[in-house]
Design a protein around this motif. Structure first.
Motif, mmCIF file in Angstrom:
data_model
loop_
_atom_site.group_PDB
_atom_site.id
_atom_site.type_symbol
_atom_site.label_atom_id
_atom_site.label_comp_id
_atom_site.label_asym_id
_atom_site.label_seq_id
_atom_site.Cartn_x
_atom_site.Cartn_y
_atom_site.Cartn_z
ATOM 1 N N GLU A 171 0.834 -1.206 0.000
ATOM 2 C CA GLU A 171 0.000 0.000 0.000
ATOM 3 C C GLU A 171 0.872 1.261 0.000
ATOM 4 N N ILE A 172 2.016 1.172 0.654
ATOM 5 C CA ILE A 172 2.932 2.324 0.657
ATOM 6 C C ILE A 172 3.486 2.565 -0.752
ATOM 7 N N VAL A 173 3.971 1.509 -1.387
ATOM 8 C CA VAL A 173 4.577 1.660 -2.716
ATOM 9 C C VAL A 173 3.524 2.155 -3.727
ATOM 10 N N THR A 174 2.310 1.619 -3.633
ATOM 11 C CA THR A 174 1.241 2.060 -4.542
ATOM 12 C C THR A 174 0.883 3.524 -4.273
ATOM 13 N N GLY A 175 0.791 3.881 -3.002
ATOM 14 C CA GLY A 175 0.438 5.267 -2.638
ATOM 15 C C GLY A 175 1.500 6.255 -3.109
ATOM 16 N N ILE A 176 2.759 5.879 -2.974
ATOM 17 C CA ILE A 176 3.852 6.749 -3.439
ATOM 18 C C ILE A 176 3.763 6.906 -4.951
ATOM 19 N N ASP A 177 3.501 5.800 -5.622
ATOM 20 C CA ASP A 177 3.390 5.823 -7.080
ATOM 21 C C ASP A 177 2.290 6.786 -7.539
ATOM 22 N N LYS A 178 1.231 6.878 -6.718
ATOM 23 C CA LYS A 178 0.094 7.745 -7.082
ATOM 24 C C LYS A 178 0.225 9.148 -6.498
ATOM 25 N N ASN A 179 1.383 9.462 -5.893
ATOM 26 C CA ASN A 179 1.600 10.787 -5.275
ATOM 27 C C ASN A 179 0.565 11.137 -4.219
ATOM 28 N N LYS A 180 0.109 10.149 -3.470
ATOM 29 C CA LYS A 180 -0.883 10.432 -2.411
ATOM 30 C C LYS A 180 -0.232 11.272 -1.323
ATOM 31 N N PRO A 181 -0.881 12.322 -0.849
ATOM 32 C CA PRO A 181 -0.261 13.138 0.214
ATOM 33 C C PRO A 181 -0.211 12.446 1.570
ATOM 34 N N VAL A 182 -1.201 11.594 1.843
ATOM 35 C CA VAL A 182 -1.227 10.846 3.115
ATOM 36 C C VAL A 182 -1.615 9.406 2.792
ATOM 37 N N ILE A 183 -0.803 8.493 3.285
ATOM 38 C CA ILE A 183 -1.088 7.075 3.037
ATOM 39 C C ILE A 183 -1.314 6.382 4.378
ATOM 40 N N TYR A 184 -2.535 5.993 4.655
ATOM 41 C CA TYR A 184 -2.778 5.109 5.799
ATOM 42 C C TYR A 184 -2.601 3.678 5.297
ATOM 43 N N ALA A 185 -1.840 2.863 6.036
ATOM 44 C CA ALA A 185 -1.623 1.483 5.600
ATOM 45 C C ALA A 185 -1.707 0.554 6.802
ATOM 46 N N PRO A 186 -2.603 -0.437 6.782
ATOM 47 C CA PRO A 186 -3.683 -0.668 5.830
ATOM 48 C C PRO A 186 -4.701 0.495 5.824
ATOM 49 N N LYS A 187 -5.420 0.584 4.704
ATOM 50 C CA LYS A 187 -6.330 1.725 4.457
ATOM 51 C C LYS A 187 -7.383 1.911 5.551
ATOM 52 N N ILE A 188 -7.826 0.808 6.149
ATOM 53 C CA ILE A 188 -8.881 0.852 7.169
ATOM 54 C C ILE A 188 -8.536 1.830 8.299
ATOM 55 N N TRP A 189 -7.226 2.068 8.506
ATOM 56 C CA TRP A 189 -6.822 2.954 9.602
ATOM 57 C C TRP A 189 -7.211 4.404 9.373
ATOM 58 N N ARG A 190 -7.478 4.776 8.135
ATOM 59 C CA ARG A 190 -7.951 6.150 7.878
ATOM 60 C C ARG A 190 -9.297 6.338 8.592
ATOM 61 N N ALA A 191 -10.180 5.356 8.430
ATOM 62 C CA ALA A 191 -11.510 5.442 9.050
ATOM 63 C C ALA A 191 -11.406 5.304 10.571
ATOM 64 N N ILE A 192 -10.590 4.349 11.021
ATOM 65 C CA ILE A 192 -10.461 4.139 12.477
ATOM 66 C C ILE A 192 -9.950 5.424 13.141
ATOM 67 N N MET A 193 -8.938 6.036 12.558
ATOM 68 C CA MET A 193 -8.353 7.223 13.201
ATOM 69 C C MET A 193 -9.260 8.443 13.078
ATOM 70 N N MET A 194 -10.077 8.456 12.034
ATOM 71 C CA MET A 194 -11.064 9.548 11.914
ATOM 72 C C MET A 194 -12.002 9.491 13.128
ATOM 73 N N VAL A 195 -12.435 8.287 13.467
ATOM 74 C CA VAL A 195 -13.321 8.131 14.626
ATOM 75 C C VAL A 195 -12.563 8.491 15.903
ATOM 76 N N ILE A 196 -11.369 7.932 16.072
ATOM 77 C CA ILE A 196 -10.590 8.181 17.306
ATOM 78 C C ILE A 196 -10.328 9.683 17.490
ATOM 79 N N ARG A 197 -9.965 10.363 16.388
ATOM 80 C CA ARG A 197 -9.655 11.801 16.500
ATOM 81 C C ARG A 197 -10.871 12.603 16.943
ATOM 82 N N HIS A 198 -12.063 12.119 16.540
ATOM 83 C CA HIS A 198 -13.260 12.919 16.815
ATOM 84 C C HIS A 198 -14.023 12.496 18.067
ATOM 85 N N LEU A 199 -13.556 11.452 18.737
ATOM 86 C CA LEU A 199 -14.249 11.055 19.966
ATOM 87 C C LEU A 199 -14.178 12.192 20.979
#
Ligand SMILES: NC(=O)c1ccc[n+]([C@@H]2O[C@H](COP(=O)([O-])OP(=O)(O)OC[C@H]3O[C@@H](n4cnc5c(N)ncnc54)[C@H](OP(=O)(O)O)[C@@H]3O)[C@@H](O)[C@H]2O)c1
Length: 247
Positions: free
Chosen positions: A209-237
């Protein structure tokens, strides 16, 4: 051939990224670490997987600004860099940090100060070149401070704010900057969490996921992707909920 520089190349996550890069095409890899023996073993592993790739090893001191400058100068003097991955880090024991400020200092130096010094020195080179990708490994731990790992989390949080500034500096240019935030991953760093039965992502998946994200010039890469959603919840609790959690 793509020129790829990996700082902290002996890290398990970085090693798996290097394998993916070297197996997909012939690349020129500059592998930087603190331990020559480990670097040599990594070189042998990668060379077998990708005989046409060219591999250069560099050992240096990551914890002094002089050491960082020396490493970056010697890498940048004779190549146009396509990708820099800054991967080194160390997970301190939070309880020990609470008793010993030396441990806090070490944690901040290796996880925050050193990656930022490398990033700043490479950013100047990429600016001169007018292009290139700078990828820095932070952590989901930087998204919200919590009692079980806030010294490490604070260091990773600093890296996040720093990368945000770099991204603003290079916005609308061909210099790209990426922050990588792995979730808990099965590597030597998390051996004790694994022994306690913690759930860890396979390092192969995280590296892919890191290599693919770098290839696509993603500004932020959560790996595995599910952590984007998990941390969104944690940040907003709300604090009154978060304070009841044993995390
Ligand atoms: N594994 C996870 O769950 C996880 C989660 C979030 C973020 N991360 C981050 O991902 C990155 C890679 O971690 P990993 O899991 O691949 O860990 P790892 O396999 O334990 O590798 C750690 C790397 O950091 C280097 N290092 C540690 N202290 C150093 C120092 N004082 N000077 C120079 N190099 C030093 C190690 O060098 P040696 O090989 O010479 O010891 C090794 O290359 C780190 O930034 C880590 O914080 C990991």
């Amino acid at each position: 051939m793509k020129n790829i520089v990996i700082i902290g190349a002996t890290s398990c996550i970085a090693t798996h990224c290097a394998r993916l890069w070297a197996q997909s095409e012939s690349v020129s890899l500059t592998l930087v670490g603190r331990n020559s023996g480990k670097l040599q073993r990594l070189e042998q592993d990668l060379q077998v997987r990708s005989p046409e790739s060219s591999i250069t090893l560099l050992q240096g001191d990551f914890l002094s600004s002089g050491g960082v400058n020396e490493i970056v100068k010697s890498i940048a003097k004779d190549q146009v860099i396509d990708i820099v991955l800054i991967a080194h880090g160390s997970l301190p024991d939070q309880r020990t940090c609470e008793q010993d400020v030396e441990q806090v200092n070490d944690a901040l130096q290796v996880n925050a100060v050193s990656p930022v010094l490398f990033a700043e020195a490479f950013a100047a080179r990429l600016q001169e070149q007018g292009k290139g990708m700078l990828a820095v490994i932070g952590s989901v731990a930087g998204d919200r401070g919590r009692k079980s790992n806030y010294c490490y989390g604070a260091a990773k949080g600093l890296v996040e704010r720093y990368v945000q500034g770099l991204q603003h500096r290079f916005a609308n240019t061909a210099v790209k900057v990426t922050l990588i935030k792995p979730g808990p991953t099965d590597t030597p760093m998390t051996a004790s969490a694994k022994a306690k039965g913690g759930r860890l992502a396979p390092v192969e998946q995280v590296a892919k996921e890191i290599v693919t994200g770098i290839d696509k010039n993603k500004p932020v890469i959560y790996a595995p992707k599910i952590w984007r959603a998990i941390m969104m919840v944690i940040r907003h609790l709300p604090r009154f909920v978060f304070d009841k959690m044993d995390v």
